[in-house]
Design a protein around this motif. Structure first.
Motif, PDB file in Angstrom:
ATOM      1  N   MET A   1       0.818  -1.206   0.000  1.00  0.00           N
ATOM      2  CA  MET A   1       0.000   0.000   0.000  1.00  0.00           C
ATOM      3  C   MET A   1       0.859   1.266   0.000  1.00  0.00           C
ATOM      4  SD  MET A   1      -3.212   0.980   2.266  1.00  0.00           S
ATOM      5  CE  MET A   1      -3.450   2.631   2.788  1.00  0.00           C
ATOM      6  N   LEU A   2       1.955   1.212   0.766  1.00  0.00           N
ATOM      7  CA  LEU A   2       2.849   2.371   0.796  1.00  0.00           C
ATOM      8  C   LEU A   2       3.422   2.643  -0.586  1.00  0.00           C
ATOM      9  CD1 LEU A   2       4.339   4.592   2.341  1.00  0.00           C
ATOM     10  CD2 LEU A   2       6.100   2.902   2.881  1.00  0.00           C
ATOM     11  N   GLN A   3       3.772   1.571  -1.292  1.00  0.00           N
ATOM     12  CA  GLN A   3       4.335   1.742  -2.632  1.00  0.00           C
ATOM     13  C   GLN A   3       3.339   2.389  -3.585  1.00  0.00           C
ATOM     14  OE1 GLN A   3       7.552   1.291  -3.072  1.00  0.00           O
ATOM     15  NE2 GLN A   3       7.288   2.176  -5.100  1.00  0.00           N
ATOM     16  N   GLU A   4       2.051   2.019  -3.457  1.00  0.00           N
ATOM     17  CA  GLU A   4       1.011   2.622  -4.299  1.00  0.00           C
ATOM     18  C   GLU A   4       0.852   4.107  -3.976  1.00  0.00           C
ATOM     19  OE1 GLU A   4       0.220  -0.304  -2.619  1.00  0.00           O
ATOM     20  OE2 GLU A   4       0.227  -1.698  -4.292  1.00  0.00           O
ATOM     21  N   LEU A   5       0.918   4.427  -2.687  1.00  0.00           N
ATOM     22  CA  LEU A   5       0.824   5.836  -2.269  1.00  0.00           C
ATOM     23  C   LEU A   5       1.981   6.646  -2.838  1.00  0.00           C
ATOM     24  CD1 LEU A   5      -0.506   8.096  -0.568  1.00  0.00           C
ATOM     25  CD2 LEU A   5       0.903   7.310   1.355  1.00  0.00           C
TER      26      LEU A   5
ATOM     27  N   GLU B   1       3.763   5.953  -5.506  1.00  0.00           N
ATOM     28  CA  GLU B   1       3.586   6.054  -6.958  1.00  0.00           C
ATOM     29  C   GLU B   1       2.547   7.125  -7.309  1.00  0.00           C
ATOM     30  OE1 GLU B   1       5.204   4.840  -9.649  1.00  0.00           O
ATOM     31  OE2 GLU B   1       6.627   4.130  -8.137  1.00  0.00           O
TER      32      GLU B   1
END
Length: 189
Positions: free
Chosen positions: A1-5, A7
């Motif tokens: 989820m952090l990676q999506e945020l 991005e």
């Protein structure tokens, strides 16, 4: 989820930064410069002096100095602790972004001290002077938002850097006005 945020944050930065034009570059560079707020600070100081008098204004100056020091140093702590590259130092983004000024700033950018300081001052004085000028809070928050956005516009911070700085600055502005009021009452100033 952090990676999506992260991005999404990059994509939002590229979009917002890409909205810039040569016509607005000078304005946002000016807004982003720390000394551009000096007339506003002087205006707020005069209003505070009229409301508080000399002794309480001196306590106010100490409080504001501590407020700015805390938000600024907390920002530095996070910048080196999180170590998130500024957009202009990020090799993925640097080729596709607009860097409006010649100097990018330090290597790391999470979170924005400009945004934190601007929102801290805005919230502090909004609460302090709300009885003096009806819509001062709205004006100060618009000013703080412009300062914060200018950091994305000129290419030195991601939107998440700005958002975090705005939230923490607002929190510290609220906390320090409460401490200021407490100190005035506690010491009968």
């Amino acid at each position: 989820m952090l990676q999506e945020l992260l991005e999404f944050d990059k994509d939002l930065f590229i979009f917002l930064n890409g909205l810039g034009t040569d016509r607005w570059d000078f304005f946002f560079q000016f807004v982003s410069h720390k000394l551009s707020a000096l007339p506003l600070y002087m205006f707020l100081l005069v209003l505070a002096y009229k409301k508080l008098g000399l002794k309480q204004t001196l306590v106010l100056l100490v409080t504001i100095t501590l407020l700015i020091t805390v938000t600024d140093q907390l920002s530095n702590f996070f910048k080196y602790g999180v170590a998130r590259l500024r957009p202009c130092h990020n090799p993925e983004i640097a080729p596709v972004m607009r860097l409006v000024k010649s100097y990018c700033g330090g290597q790391y950018g999470y979170f924005s001290a400009h945004a934190a300081n601007a929102f801290a001052v805005a919230v502090f004085f909004s609460i302090l002077l709300k009885s003096e000028i009806k819509y001062i809070g709205v004006g100060l928050l618009i000013w703080a938002a412009l300062v914060a956005y200018s950091r994305v516009y000129i290419g030195v911070h991601f939107p998440l850097d700005i958002f975090t700085g705005a939230v923490l600055g607002s929190l510290f502005g609220w906390l320090f006005i409460k401490l200021f009021i407490f100190a005035l009452r506690k010491f009968s100033l």
